[in-house]
Design a protein around this motif. Structure first.
Motif, PDB file in Angstrom:
ATOM      1  N   ALA A 128     -33.461   0.701 -63.578  1.00  0.00           N
ATOM      2  CA  ALA A 128     -34.439   0.547 -64.654  1.00  0.00           C
ATOM      3  C   ALA A 128     -35.817   0.422 -64.014  1.00  0.00           C
ATOM      4  O   ALA A 128     -36.011  -0.374 -63.088  1.00  0.00           O
ATOM      5  N   ILE A 129     -36.779   1.203 -64.489  1.00  0.00           N
ATOM      6  CA  ILE A 129     -38.111   1.275 -63.893  1.00  0.00           C
ATOM      7  C   ILE A 129     -39.128   0.765 -64.908  1.00  0.00           C
ATOM      8  O   ILE A 129     -39.244   1.315 -66.010  1.00  0.00           O
ATOM      9  N   TYR A 130     -39.854  -0.270 -64.521  1.00  0.00           N
ATOM     10  CA  TYR A 130     -40.836  -0.889 -65.410  1.00  0.00           C
ATOM     11  C   TYR A 130     -42.243  -0.619 -64.885  1.00  0.00           C
ATOM     12  O   TYR A 130     -42.449  -0.538 -63.666  1.00  0.00           O
ATOM     13  N   PRO A 131     -43.228  -0.516 -65.772  1.00  0.00           N
ATOM     14  CA  PRO A 131     -44.604  -0.359 -65.283  1.00  0.00           C
ATOM     15  C   PRO A 131     -45.071  -1.599 -64.552  1.00  0.00           C
ATOM     16  O   PRO A 131     -44.679  -2.722 -64.894  1.00  0.00           O
ATOM     17  N   ALA A 132     -45.898  -1.397 -63.534  1.00  0.00           N
ATOM     18  CA  ALA A 132     -46.492  -2.528 -62.822  1.00  0.00           C
ATOM     19  C   ALA A 132     -47.624  -3.084 -63.655  1.00  0.00           C
ATOM     20  O   ALA A 132     -48.427  -2.338 -64.205  1.00  0.00           O
ATOM     21  N   PHE A 133     -47.668  -4.374 -63.778  1.00  0.00           N
ATOM     22  CA  PHE A 133     -48.689  -4.988 -64.604  1.00  0.00           C
ATOM     23  C   PHE A 133     -49.923  -5.283 -63.775  1.00  0.00           C
ATOM     24  O   PHE A 133     -49.928  -5.167 -62.556  1.00  0.00           O
ATOM     25  N   PHE A 148     -54.524   4.083 -64.656  1.00  0.00           N
ATOM     26  CA  PHE A 148     -54.974   3.042 -65.583  1.00  0.00           C
ATOM     27  C   PHE A 148     -53.827   2.508 -66.432  1.00  0.00           C
ATOM     28  O   PHE A 148     -53.827   1.337 -66.823  1.00  0.00           O
ATOM     29  N   GLU A 149     -52.839   3.348 -66.745  1.00  0.00           N
ATOM     30  CA  GLU A 149     -51.701   2.881 -67.535  1.00  0.00           C
ATOM     31  C   GLU A 149     -50.983   1.722 -66.849  1.00  0.00           C
ATOM     32  O   GLU A 149     -50.438   0.838 -67.512  1.00  0.00           O
ATOM     33  N   TYR A 150     -50.958   1.722 -65.527  1.00  0.00           N
ATOM     34  CA  TYR A 150     -50.260   0.679 -64.792  1.00  0.00           C
ATOM     35  C   TYR A 150     -51.162  -0.528 -64.516  1.00  0.00           C
ATOM     36  O   TYR A 150     -50.686  -1.623 -64.262  1.00  0.00           O
ATOM     37  N   MET A 151     -52.484  -0.319 -64.579  1.00  0.00           N
ATOM     38  CA  MET A 151     -53.424  -1.380 -64.276  1.00  0.00           C
ATOM     39  C   MET A 151     -53.795  -2.212 -65.502  1.00  0.00           C
ATOM     40  O   MET A 151     -54.001  -3.424 -65.406  1.00  0.00           O
ATOM     41  N   THR A 210     -37.353   2.658 -51.482  1.00  0.00           N
ATOM     42  CA  THR A 210     -37.257   2.581 -52.937  1.00  0.00           C
ATOM     43  C   THR A 210     -36.264   1.489 -53.334  1.00  0.00           C
ATOM     44  O   THR A 210     -35.443   1.045 -52.530  1.00  0.00           O
ATOM     45  N   ILE A 211     -36.334   1.097 -54.599  1.00  0.00           N
ATOM     46  CA  ILE A 211     -35.417   0.074 -55.089  1.00  0.00           C
ATOM     47  C   ILE A 211     -33.978   0.588 -55.084  1.00  0.00           C
ATOM     48  O   ILE A 211     -33.026  -0.154 -54.834  1.00  0.00           O
ATOM     49  N   ALA A 212     -33.796   1.891 -55.339  1.00  0.00           N
ATOM     50  CA  ALA A 212     -32.457   2.477 -55.309  1.00  0.00           C
ATOM     51  C   ALA A 212     -31.884   2.425 -53.894  1.00  0.00           C
ATOM     52  O   ALA A 212     -30.701   2.100 -53.692  1.00  0.00           O
ATOM     53  N   TYR A 213     -32.707   2.752 -52.908  1.00  0.00           N
ATOM     54  CA  TYR A 213     -32.259   2.725 -51.511  1.00  0.00           C
ATOM     55  C   TYR A 213     -31.829   1.316 -51.110  1.00  0.00           C
ATOM     56  O   TYR A 213     -30.804   1.131 -50.437  1.00  0.00           O
ATOM     57  N   LYS A 214     -32.595   0.318 -51.526  1.00  0.00           N
ATOM     58  CA  LYS A 214     -32.277  -1.067 -51.159  1.00  0.00           C
ATOM     59  C   LYS A 214     -30.955  -1.517 -51.770  1.00  0.00           C
ATOM     60  O   LYS A 214     -30.175  -2.231 -51.136  1.00  0.00           O
ATOM     61  N   ALA A 215     -30.699  -1.100 -53.015  1.00  0.00           N
ATOM     62  CA  ALA A 215     -29.430  -1.464 -53.656  1.00  0.00           C
ATOM     63  C   ALA A 215     -28.255  -0.771 -52.983  1.00  0.00           C
ATOM     64  O   ALA A 215     -27.173  -1.351 -52.829  1.00  0.00           O
ATOM     65  N   LEU A 216     -28.447   0.486 -52.558  1.00  0.00           N
ATOM     66  CA  LEU A 216     -27.384   1.210 -51.860  1.00  0.00           C
ATOM     67  C   LEU A 216     -27.093   0.577 -50.496  1.00  0.00           C
ATOM     68  O   LEU A 216     -25.935   0.469 -50.086  1.00  0.00           O
ATOM     69  N   GLU A 219     -37.414  -5.858 -57.540  1.00  0.00           N
ATOM     70  CA  GLU A 219     -38.681  -6.218 -56.915  1.00  0.00           C
ATOM     71  C   GLU A 219     -39.768  -5.207 -57.252  1.00  0.00           C
ATOM     72  O   GLU A 219     -39.520  -4.176 -57.885  1.00  0.00           O
ATOM     73  N   PHE A 220     -40.978  -5.534 -56.823  1.00  0.00           N
ATOM     74  CA  PHE A 220     -42.126  -4.646 -56.986  1.00  0.00           C
ATOM     75  C   PHE A 220     -42.178  -3.659 -55.824  1.00  0.00           C
ATOM     76  O   PHE A 220     -41.970  -4.028 -54.678  1.00  0.00           O
ATOM     77  N   ILE A 221     -42.430  -2.383 -56.149  1.00  0.00           N
ATOM     78  CA  ILE A 221     -42.572  -1.337 -55.129  1.00  0.00           C
ATOM     79  C   ILE A 221     -43.977  -0.762 -55.243  1.00  0.00           C
ATOM     80  O   ILE A 221     -44.404  -0.376 -56.344  1.00  0.00           O
ATOM     81  N   ASP A 222     -44.718  -0.681 -54.123  1.00  0.00           N
ATOM     82  CA  ASP A 222     -46.091  -0.182 -54.209  1.00  0.00           C
ATOM     83  C   ASP A 222     -46.105   1.337 -54.371  1.00  0.00           C
ATOM     84  O   ASP A 222     -45.058   1.985 -54.432  1.00  0.00           O
ATOM     85  N   LYS A 223     -47.299   1.908 -54.442  1.00  0.00           N
ATOM     86  CA  LYS A 223     -47.450   3.319 -54.816  1.00  0.00           C
ATOM     87  C   LYS A 223     -47.282   4.299 -53.657  1.00  0.00           C
ATOM     88  O   LYS A 223     -47.464   5.500 -53.836  1.00  0.00           O
ATOM     89  N   GLU A 224     -46.904   3.825 -52.467  1.00  0.00           N
ATOM     90  CA  GLU A 224     -46.817   4.703 -51.309  1.00  0.00           C
ATOM     91  C   GLU A 224     -45.747   5.789 -51.466  1.00  0.00           C
ATOM     92  O   GLU A 224     -45.886   6.879 -50.935  1.00  0.00           O
ATOM     93  N   ILE A 225     -44.680   5.511 -52.197  1.00  0.00           N
ATOM     94  CA  ILE A 225     -43.557   6.440 -52.264  1.00  0.00           C
ATOM     95  C   ILE A 225     -43.694   7.439 -53.413  1.00  0.00           C
ATOM     96  O   ILE A 225     -43.604   8.654 -53.221  1.00  0.00           O
ATOM     97  N   PHE A 226     -43.919   6.928 -54.625  1.00  0.00           N
ATOM     98  CA  PHE A 226     -43.971   7.804 -55.796  1.00  0.00           C
ATOM     99  C   PHE A 226     -45.390   8.065 -56.292  1.00  0.00           C
ATOM    100  O   PHE A 226     -45.580   8.786 -57.269  1.00  0.00           O
ATOM    101  N   GLY A 227     -46.389   7.467 -55.642  1.00  0.00           N
ATOM    102  CA  GLY A 227     -47.765   7.673 -56.063  1.00  0.00           C
ATOM    103  C   GLY A 227     -48.240   6.671 -57.087  1.00  0.00           C
ATOM    104  O   GLY A 227     -49.435   6.603 -57.373  1.00  0.00           O
ATOM    105  N   VAL A 228     -47.319   5.904 -57.669  1.00  0.00           N
ATOM    106  CA  VAL A 228     -47.667   4.855 -58.624  1.00  0.00           C
ATOM    107  C   VAL A 228     -46.825   3.620 -58.307  1.00  0.00           C
ATOM    108  O   VAL A 228     -45.689   3.745 -57.856  1.00  0.00           O
ATOM    109  N   PRO A 229     -47.374   2.434 -58.540  1.00  0.00           N
ATOM    110  CA  PRO A 229     -46.572   1.223 -58.325  1.00  0.00           C
ATOM    111  C   PRO A 229     -45.624   1.003 -59.487  1.00  0.00           C
ATOM    112  O   PRO A 229     -45.873   1.461 -60.603  1.00  0.00           O
ATOM    113  N   TYR A 230     -44.526   0.308 -59.235  1.00  0.00           N
ATOM    114  CA  TYR A 230     -43.598   0.007 -60.322  1.00  0.00           C
ATOM    115  C   TYR A 230     -42.769  -1.226 -59.989  1.00  0.00           C
ATOM    116  O   TYR A 230     -42.650  -1.624 -58.832  1.00  0.00           O
TER     117      TYR A 230
END
Length: 214
Positions: A98-103, A154-157, A54-60, A68-79
């Motif tokens: 801060a968590i942004y939707p994947a475009f 679909f919200e993320y796509m 996760t992005i939090a783990y990388k910062a720690l 960066e972009f994180i794929d959906k493997e961890i939380f079920g959705v990309p972000y």
């Protein structure tokens, strides 16, 4: 003035950000605060461990800001995420994220299944999407069919300049709205240009008004 709690302070800070951004805070091991947005929700629970990848783990791990972009493997959705570590007395205490939707990833169509096969529909031609009977239905000008993705996926796509989630069962293309009518209890009904009537639920009404500017 009484001392602010962490939650109340973060809630106030969260109001400064867009309704499309979720906020999370962790210590060095687990999440201690989470504020989801209407646009993206990773379903984080207080006490959930910070998982590797996760992005939090990388910062720690790096003790530096990570973005960066994180794929959906961890939380079920990309972000897309940005995490900033914070310290106290020289010791790493945790991160604020801060968590942004994947475009959209370059696709410009929604592929719809019909009785005869599949049909790609350009984003601009999709009027709205509806979930009913555990299926996602996609409606276009003179065609409708089903798609395997959920509304949340679909919200993320879908491009956010065209599509808005207005109800737990509907996403609409704002370019196909003819008029917006007030309904009971601060909700609305959307008159679509194909004759359909789409509800805007109370939980989405303020978000919907803010994005459309009325």
């Amino acid at each position: 003035m009484e001392r602010l709690t962490l939650d109340s302070l973060l809630d106030v800070i969260g109001e400064l950000f867009s309704d499309e951004i979720s906020i999370a805070v962790s210590n060095t091991k687990e999440y201690i605060y989470y504020r989801p947005s209407k646009r993206i929700d990773l379903k984080i629970q207080i006490g959930d461990p910070v998982k590797e990848g996760t992005i939090a783990y990388k910062a720690l791990e790096t003790k530096q800001k990570a973005s960066e972009f994180i794929d959906k493997e961890i939380f079920g959705v990309p972000y897309h995420g940005m995490a900033v570590p914070f310290e106290q007395d020289g010791q790493l205490e945790g991160v604020v994220m801060a968590i942004y939707p994947a475009f959209t990833d370059g696709k410009s169509v929604v592929t719809v299944k019909s009785a005869d096969g599949w049909k790609p529909i350009p984003f601009s031609g999709v009027k709205y999407l509806e979930v009913k009977d555990r299926k996602t239905y996609v409606y276009a000008d003179d065609f409708w069919g089903t798609n395997k993705n959920s509304l949340q996926e679909f919200e993320y796509m879908l491009p956010r300049d065209l599509f808005i989630r207005c109800h737990r069962s509907f996403i609409v293309n704002v370019h196909h709205i003819e008029e917006i009518y007030p309904d009971t209890h601060s909700t609305f009904v959307l008159a679509m240009n194909n004759g359909a009537r789409i509800p805007v639920s109370q939980s989405y009404s303020s978000y919907f008004r803010k994005l459309l500017g009325f």
